[in-house]
Motif scaffolding. Structure first.
Motif, PDB file in Angstrom:
ATOM      1  N   CYS A   1       0.355  -0.691  -0.234  1.00 59.54           N
ATOM      2  CA  CYS A   1       0.137  -0.006   0.144  1.00 59.54           C
ATOM      3  C   CYS A   1       1.233   1.442   0.004  1.00 59.54           C
ATOM      4  CB  CYS A   1      -0.996  -0.201   1.529  1.00 59.54           C
ATOM      5  SG  CYS A   1      -1.830  -1.171   1.187  1.00 59.54           S
TER       6      CYS A   1
ATOM      7  N   PHE B   1       4.218   3.322  -2.041  1.00 60.00           N
ATOM      8  CA  PHE B   1       4.367   3.377  -3.062  1.00 60.00           C
ATOM      9  C   PHE B   1       5.891   3.985  -3.443  1.00 60.00           C
ATOM     10  CE2 PHE B   1       0.506   2.530  -3.543  1.00 60.00           C
ATOM     11  CZ  PHE B   1       0.139   1.422  -4.330  1.00 60.00           C
TER      12      PHE B   1
ATOM     13  N   PRO C   1      -2.843   1.435  -7.651  1.00 60.22           N
ATOM     14  CA  PRO C   1      -3.978   0.377  -7.530  1.00 60.22           C
ATOM     15  C   PRO C   1      -4.923   0.998  -8.789  1.00 60.22           C
ATOM     16  CG  PRO C   1      -3.917   1.314  -5.884  1.00 60.22           C
ATOM     17  CD  PRO C   1      -2.521   1.075  -6.308  1.00 60.22           C
TER      18      PRO C   1
ATOM     19  N   PHE D   1      -8.805   2.341 -10.214  1.00 58.35           N
ATOM     20  CA  PHE D   1     -10.450   2.140  -9.455  1.00 58.35           C
ATOM     21  C   PHE D   1     -11.349   2.464 -11.021  1.00 58.35           C
ATOM     22  CE2 PHE D   1      -9.124   2.437  -4.700  1.00 58.35           C
ATOM     23  CZ  PHE D   1      -8.017   3.280  -5.075  1.00 58.35           C
TER      24      PHE D   1
ATOM     25  N   CYS E   1      -0.412   4.598  -0.207  1.00 58.41           N
ATOM     26  CA  CYS E   1      -2.336   5.010  -0.603  1.00 58.41           C
ATOM     27  C   CYS E   1      -2.832   6.244   0.221  1.00 58.41           C
ATOM     28  CB  CYS E   1      -2.166   4.096  -0.429  1.00 58.41           C
ATOM     29  SG  CYS E   1      -4.601   3.550  -1.094  1.00 58.41           S
TER      30      CYS E   1
ATOM     31  N   PHE F   1      -5.748   6.067   0.580  1.00 54.43           N
ATOM     32  CA  PHE F   1      -6.380   5.170   1.747  1.00 54.43           C
ATOM     33  C   PHE F   1      -6.236   3.928   2.833  1.00 54.43           C
ATOM     34  CE2 PHE F   1      -8.214   7.045  -2.480  1.00 54.43           C
ATOM     35  CZ  PHE F   1      -9.211   7.389  -1.373  1.00 54.43           C
ATOM     36  N   LEU F   2      -4.921   4.208   2.880  1.00 57.13           N
ATOM     37  CA  LEU F   2      -4.065   3.520   4.172  1.00 57.13           C
ATOM     38  C   LEU F   2      -3.931   4.525   5.570  1.00 57.13           C
ATOM     39  CD1 LEU F   2      -2.637   1.239   4.117  1.00 57.13           C
ATOM     40  CD2 LEU F   2      -0.306   1.872   4.327  1.00 57.13           C
TER      41      LEU F   2
ATOM     42  N   CYS G   1      -5.993  -0.412   5.550  1.00 55.11           N
ATOM     43  CA  CYS G   1      -7.139  -0.026   3.511  1.00 55.11           C
ATOM     44  C   CYS G   1      -8.201   0.962   4.402  1.00 55.11           C
ATOM     45  CB  CYS G   1      -7.291  -1.139   3.113  1.00 55.11           C
ATOM     46  SG  CYS G   1      -7.915  -0.534   1.640  1.00 55.11           S
TER      47      CYS G   1
ATOM     48  N   LYS H   1     -13.379  -1.575  -3.092  1.00 51.27           N
ATOM     49  CA  LYS H   1     -11.009  -1.316  -3.011  1.00 51.27           C
ATOM     50  C   LYS H   1     -10.995  -1.982  -4.259  1.00 51.27           C
ATOM     51  CE  LYS H   1      -9.229  -3.630   0.548  1.00 51.27           C
ATOM     52  NZ  LYS H   1      -8.575  -4.370   1.085  1.00 51.27           N
ATOM     53  N   PRO H   2      -9.730  -1.832  -5.395  1.00 52.80           N
ATOM     54  CA  PRO H   2      -9.870  -2.579  -6.706  1.00 52.80           C
ATOM     55  C   PRO H   2      -9.150  -3.568  -6.237  1.00 52.80           C
ATOM     56  CG  PRO H   2      -8.137  -0.096  -5.354  1.00 52.80           C
ATOM     57  CD  PRO H   2      -8.454  -0.428  -4.631  1.00 52.80           C
TER      58      PRO H   2
ATOM     59  N   CYS I   1      -5.609  -4.711  -5.503  1.00 52.79           N
ATOM     60  CA  CYS I   1      -5.263  -4.667  -4.710  1.00 52.79           C
ATOM     61  C   CYS I   1      -6.182  -6.222  -3.463  1.00 52.79           C
ATOM     62  CB  CYS I   1      -6.040  -3.666  -3.784  1.00 52.79           C
ATOM     63  SG  CYS I   1      -5.632  -2.171  -3.703  1.00 52.79           S
TER      64      CYS I   1
END
Ligand code: SF4
Length: 169
Positions: A18, A20, A29, A31, A82, A84-85, A91, A98-99, A102
């Motif tokens: 999560c 990068f 990821p 979406f 990310c 959204f982490l 997550c 969620k993608p 992921c």
């Protein structure tokens, strides 16, 4: 999808996938457009994401989370989480938001010599660089087919093959 071989607690404590580095931004990821529409407006999570259109041969059909402007140093090892982490909870997204990328990580659908294959990302700290027999069995006994079916309908999740990614199917 991989919780029979990857425990929820191991993933919750790790969160490697999560965050990068710049060189890993190709793995950010993707979406679906419906979820992008939800997450780039005020929403139930209280956090809005910034997305760029992800181009595919079929045209833009997904949103890629923009993280490029979040780096604070020039260090190539710097990792940006990310949007959204949550550092404590992991997550924050519900399953439906969620993608797919992921939910199958560290597996990837890749195009190799014109064919779609299921490959293992060799950097997952919990799985390691080589697929175990249990993982291979899981992929070959239905999960791989399910992933390929999803990729047929959502071709934007397909990545070009990279050297070093063991092919499972
Ligand atoms: S959407 Fe969730 S699972 Fe996917 S990278 Fe972001 S925090 Fe991790």
């Amino acid at each position: 999808m991989l919780f029979s071989i990857l425990s929820r607690s191991a993933c919750a404590n790790c969160k490697f996938c999560c965050s990068f580095r710049r060189q890993s931004l190709w793995e950010t990821p993707l979406f679906s457009l419906e979820v992008v529409e939800k997450l780039n407006h005020p929403n139930e999570y209280g956090i809005m994401g910034e997305f760029a259109a992800a181009e595919t041969p079929q045209g833009p059909c997904a949103g890629r989370l923009i993280l490029e402007d979040k780096y604070r140093t020039d260090d190539p090892e710097e990792e940006v989480p990310c949007t959204f982490l949550d550092p404590q909870k992991g997550c924050i997204l519900k399953g439906e938001d969620k993608p797919f990328d992921c939910s199958i990580w560290p597996l990837r659908v890749m195009r190799k010599e014109g064919e779609l294959v299921i490959a293992l990302t060799p950097t997952c700290p919990a799985i390691g660089v080589a697929p175990s027999s249990k993982l291979s069995e899981l992929v070959k006994s239905g999960l791989g087919e399910k992933i390929l079916e999803y990729a047929q309908v959502h071709p934007y999740i397909v990545k070009e093959y990279r050297e070093g990614f063991p092919v499972l199917m």
